[in-house]
Design a protein around this motif. Structure first.
Motif: not given
Length: 241
Positions: A192-205, A222-228
């Motif tokens: 609840y601290a930002h507006d638009f945020s990319i929070c989930n990038i996942e590459l799955k095999y 393999y998952i990346i959360n840029p917010v945290y």
């Protein structure tokens, strides 16, 4: 971890037996997913004493309607979840609602039937998914329209999440999938601290292990959360009955 492996082998054997003995088609289906780490939409759901989590599910599918009840239980008993949902799919469009609930694991003082806005533990979500015909891609947009999704001031947050994904299948049983998810407002996905945020990038095999009358999907994501600024590697085994 030994308990996790033993349970996986047991479920695998039971599934093979069920597939052999059950020849009649049914609109009801059972399933169990096993995950080494519970990560959902880029968020780590079990941040302390993280262990593998088991997801049992029963669902009903018929003429575009889909209803499910699913649970989540950590193998150390320190996390629990009860979810249910209903959706309808027509060609390229799916519309649905979900209810997420998180019971306590150390007491009997849950209030499952308390639906008061400022007291309930339920998270009510509406979502739509667009899946273009003959294109291996999708777009999902979801919104917590009621329930426990509250800003620090107690007002409804209406946390909104959008995810665009696609997949590429090759060599018959292999699949690569990429998904990018973003929250569109100050929401539970960004504290609840930002507006638009990319929070989930996942590459799955995913490798679908083909057996006689049975397929066992095994996935590593393999998952990346840029917010945290977090990253995870997650293994998933999916059993269907």
């Amino acid at each position: 971890m030994k308990k996790f492996v033993s349970l996986a082998v047991l479920l695998w054997a039971f599934t093979l037996q069920a597939q052999e003995s059950n020849k009649r088609e049914s609109h009801f289906h059972l399933g169990v997913d096993l995950q080494t780490k519970y990560v959902w939409r880029g968020m780590e759901m079990m941040t302390e004493d993280a262990v593998p989590v088991v997801f049992p599910q029963i669902n009903f599918q018929h003429n575009g309607f889909y209803a499910y009840v699913m649970g989540a239980t950590a193998i150390n008993g320190k996390y629990s979840e009860v979810d249910m949902g209903l959706s309808y799919a027509c060609k390229w469009l799916t519309v649905g609602v979900n209810d997420y609930y998180y019971p306590t694991t150390t007491s009997l003082e849950d209030e499952y039937f308390n639906f008061k806005s400022l007291e309930t533990g339920h998270w009510f979500e509406g979502l739509i998914t667009i899946t273009p015909m003959n294109v291996p891609a999708y777009l999902t947009i979801s919104n917590f329209f009621a329930g426990a999704d509250k800003k620090p001031d107690g007002k409804q947050a209406y946390s909104t999440y959008a995810e665009l994904g696609g997949r590429y299948s090759f060599w018959g049983e292999h699949c690569l999938a990429l998904a990018v998810g973003a929250t569109l407002n100050k929401s539970c996905y960004n504290g609840y601290a930002h507006d638009f945020s990319i929070c989930n990038i996942e590459l799955k095999y995913t490798y679908n292990v083909a057996m006689k009358n049975f397929t066992l999907p095994l996935s590593v994501g393999y998952i990346i959360n840029p917010v945290y600024e977090k990253s995870y590697v997650n293994f998933i085994a999916s059993f269907a009955f």
